[in-house]
Design an enzyme around this catalytic site. Structure first.
Site, PDB file in Angstrom:
ATOM      1  N   ARG A 314      28.397  44.183  87.382  1.00 36.20           N
ATOM      2  CA  ARG A 314      27.564  43.321  87.799  1.00 36.20           C
ATOM      3  C   ARG A 314      26.088  43.508  87.364  1.00 36.20           C
ATOM      4  NH1 ARG A 314      26.372  42.336  92.303  1.00 36.20           N
ATOM      5  NH2 ARG A 314      26.638  39.953  92.240  1.00 36.20           N
ATOM      6  N   CYS A 346      28.061  52.885  75.246  1.00 40.44           N
ATOM      7  CA  CYS A 346      27.279  52.878  74.009  1.00 40.44           C
ATOM      8  C   CYS A 346      26.638  51.444  73.898  1.00 40.44           C
ATOM      9  CB  CYS A 346      27.971  53.155  72.843  1.00 40.44           C
ATOM     10  SG  CYS A 346      28.488  54.916  72.896  1.00 40.44           S
TER      11      CYS A 346
HETATM   12  N1  LLP Z   1      36.587  30.251  96.450  1.00 42.10           N
HETATM   13  C1  LLP Z   1      36.299  29.902  95.446  1.00 42.10           C
HETATM   14  C2  LLP Z   1      37.029  28.723  94.871  1.00 42.10           C
HETATM   15  C3  LLP Z   1      35.994  30.484  94.557  1.00 42.10           C
HETATM   16  O1  LLP Z   1      35.520  30.313  93.336  1.00 42.10           O
HETATM   17  C4  LLP Z   1      35.011  31.774  95.028  1.00 42.10           C
HETATM   18  C5  LLP Z   1      34.407  32.542  94.028  1.00 42.10           C
HETATM   19  C6  LLP Z   1      35.274  31.942  96.205  1.00 42.10           C
HETATM   20  C7  LLP Z   1      35.856  31.296  97.131  1.00 42.10           C
HETATM   21  C8  LLP Z   1      34.584  33.354  97.172  1.00 42.10           C
HETATM   22  O2  LLP Z   1      33.153  33.329  97.091  1.00 42.10           O
HETATM   23  P1  LLP Z   1      32.594  34.497  97.925  1.00 42.10           P
HETATM   24  O3  LLP Z   1      32.469  34.095  99.362  1.00 42.10           O
HETATM   25  O4  LLP Z   1      32.836  35.639  97.372  1.00 42.10           O
HETATM   26  O5  LLP Z   1      31.157  34.343  97.254  1.00 42.10           O
HETATM   27  N2  LLP Z   1      31.757  37.978  90.017  1.00 42.10           N
HETATM   28  C9  LLP Z   1      30.867  37.333  90.548  1.00 42.10           C
HETATM   29  C10 LLP Z   1      31.128  36.214  91.667  1.00 42.10           C
HETATM   30  C11 LLP Z   1      32.129  35.261  91.363  1.00 42.10           C
HETATM   31  C12 LLP Z   1      32.550  34.371  92.304  1.00 42.10           C
HETATM   32  C13 LLP Z   1      33.470  33.328  91.923  1.00 42.10           C
HETATM   33  N3  LLP Z   1      34.298  32.441  92.848  1.00 42.10           N
HETATM   34  C14 LLP Z   1      29.760  38.363  91.096  1.00 42.10           C
HETATM   35  O6  LLP Z   1      29.830  39.307  90.974  1.00 42.10           O
HETATM   36  O7  LLP Z   1      28.739  37.976  91.718  1.00 42.10           O
END
Ligand code: LLP
Length: 425
Positions: A314, A346
């Site tokens: 992240r 690296c």
């Molecule tokens: N529903 C859908 C259709 C989604 O695409 C996502 C997240 C969620 C629910 C859940 O969202 P949350 O409640 O966790 O915000 N890798 C990134 C975050 C990517 C989120 C993608 N979609 C990070 O590390 O910030």
């Protein structure tokens, strides 16, 4: 609130001192708290109390089977975005009727898998997907329950890489097209329209974009009902943000998010689904790492730890902030020199933090990256041939390894050398 606190000068996960985990499992390691996961799930239950609802935990945030089983045992459904996540949810024991399937690029094989093994709803994001689903379901003699994911063209005011609700994003069907696509869906074989779905982004720290999006969804549901569709569910996605900088961030509370839901879609009398991931898992986990050594650089010092960007991507990917805390509690008023916290990979991008105040630390000292329970282990890779980081689940005064660190033999065994390549002379 979470369950990572200092006791007698040592950072604990619930009742377990983190050095005991480092000793048993090695570092780096992800450490999750059962009490925190449980608490965060219940906070959403309370926020939606009195409304007909299902909390479909977003598996992508943390897909460890133990985490899925724990949340499932509390009554959670699941939101999955791939055949792999669907399989994980089922392997954890989640019934198909509690699983929603989201994502812009479901393959026909993934559709067939979920149709055969049981699914609550497909969140359909395009017309080609709708046609493919109709054909797949019809060929199997089954019916696919669907919601169309609409794109409300709302700015989620979050990091550009995780905002999904603007018309230029790849997600959802434009609101202006929605009624026409619902009419098309209603006429297709193998398709049963059950609801409307929206998800505008992740790590939202303001409720206004939710309010705007949910209001548009409510208006659409009224229009669709007037068109003769039986809309029984709304899926409002996930996205509620968490405090990453404990010192100065206070994102909205789930209770207030629940009030927005009540105000906007509550009067429709629909069953409400939400898909939180980060809020449930994020602050329920940390990444435990050991200092390799401190390197004095030109005008700055580098604290080199044994975790790296492949374990927690992240900061490298989104310039994300994670609080970094020493496992041994610094004495009040202790000197806090500024250091850059970096991993061994690296790349200059393998930097977790620049100029962080930390007490003097050296070889062997333990450090924890907070808020790493969501989008941590799931995004890890083996870059630099570093084994995938293990995962530990704490419950009260004991802990279990819920994913072991792979051995180097296991990693090497996945490759093979074709026989036409000669031996090394
Ligand atoms: N529903 C859908 C259709 C989604 O695409 C996502 C997240 C969620 C629910 C859940 O969202 P949350 O409640 O966790 O915000 N890798 C990134 C975050 C990517 C989120 C993608 N979609 C990070 O590390 O910030």
């Amino acid at each position: 609130m979470d369950h990572f606190t200092y006791r007698d000068g040592i950072l604990h996960a619930e009742d377990v001192p983190l050095p005991a985990i480092a000793e048993a499992v090695g570092t780096p390691a992800y450490v999750y708290s059962t009490a925190t996961l449980t608490r965060h799930f219940r906070v959403f239950e309370d926020a939606l109390a009195g409304l007909d609802h299902l909390i479909c935990y977003s598996v992508k945030a943390n897909s460890n089977l133990a985490v899925l089983r724990l949340l499932g045992s509390l009554g959670a459904g699941m939101d999955v975005v791939s055949g792999g996540e669907y399989r994980r949810a089922r392997a954890a024991g989640i019934p198909g009727e509690r699983i929603v399937f989201s994502g812009v690029g479901k393959t026909r094989d993934e559709m067939a898998l979920a149709l055969r093994d049981g699914i609550r709803q497909f969140n359909v994001e395009s017309e080609p997907e709708l046609l493919a689903l109709s054909e797949t379901a019809s060929a199997l003699g089954l019916t696919a329950p669907i919601a169309l994911r609409v794109n409300p063209d709302v700015d989620a005011r979050t990091h550009v890489k995780i905002a999904t609700g603007k018309s230029e994003n790849k997600f959802g069907i434009p609101l202006a097209r929605a009624r026409a696509v619902y009419a098309e869906a209603a006429a297709l074989p193998g398709i049963a329209v059950v609801g409307v779905d929206v998800h505008i982004g992740s790590q939202l720290t303001d409720l206004a974009p939710f309010e705007a999006a949910f209001t548009r969804v409510a208006d659409l549901v009224r229009d669709l009902r007037a068109d003769g569709h039986a809309i029984a569910r709304v899926d409002l996605g996930g996205g509620l943000g968490i405090p990453y900088r404990r010192a100065n961030e206070a994102p909205p509370l789930p209770f207030d998010y629940g009030e927005v839901i009540r105000r906007t879609v509550g009067p429709l009398g629909c069953e409400i689904e939400i898909e939180p991931g980060r809020l449930i898992a994020g602050n329920a986990g940390l990444l435990l790492t050991r200092v390799i050594w401190l390197k004095h650089g030109e005008g700055r010092d580098f604290l080199i730890v044994d975790a790296a960007m492949n374990d927690l991507v992240r900061p490298a990917m989104y310039d994300a902030w994670h609080d970094i805390v020493p496992v041994a509690e610094p004495a009040p008023g202790a000197e806090m020199p500024l250091v850059d916290v970096v991993g061994p990979v690296c790349e200059t991008g393998d930097t977790f933090a620049r100029g962080r105040p930390l007490p003097p630390l050296g070889e062997g000292d333990l450090v924890a990256f907070r808020s790493a329970g969501a989008y941590g282990a799931v995004m890890a890779s083996e870059y630099n041939s570093r084994p995938l980081v293990p995962e530990v689940l704490v419950n009260g005064d004991h802990f279990d390894v819920v994913r072991a660190r792979p051995s180097f033999d296991e990693m090497l065994k996945r490759d093979s050398i074709p026989s036409w390549i000669p031996e090394i002379p």
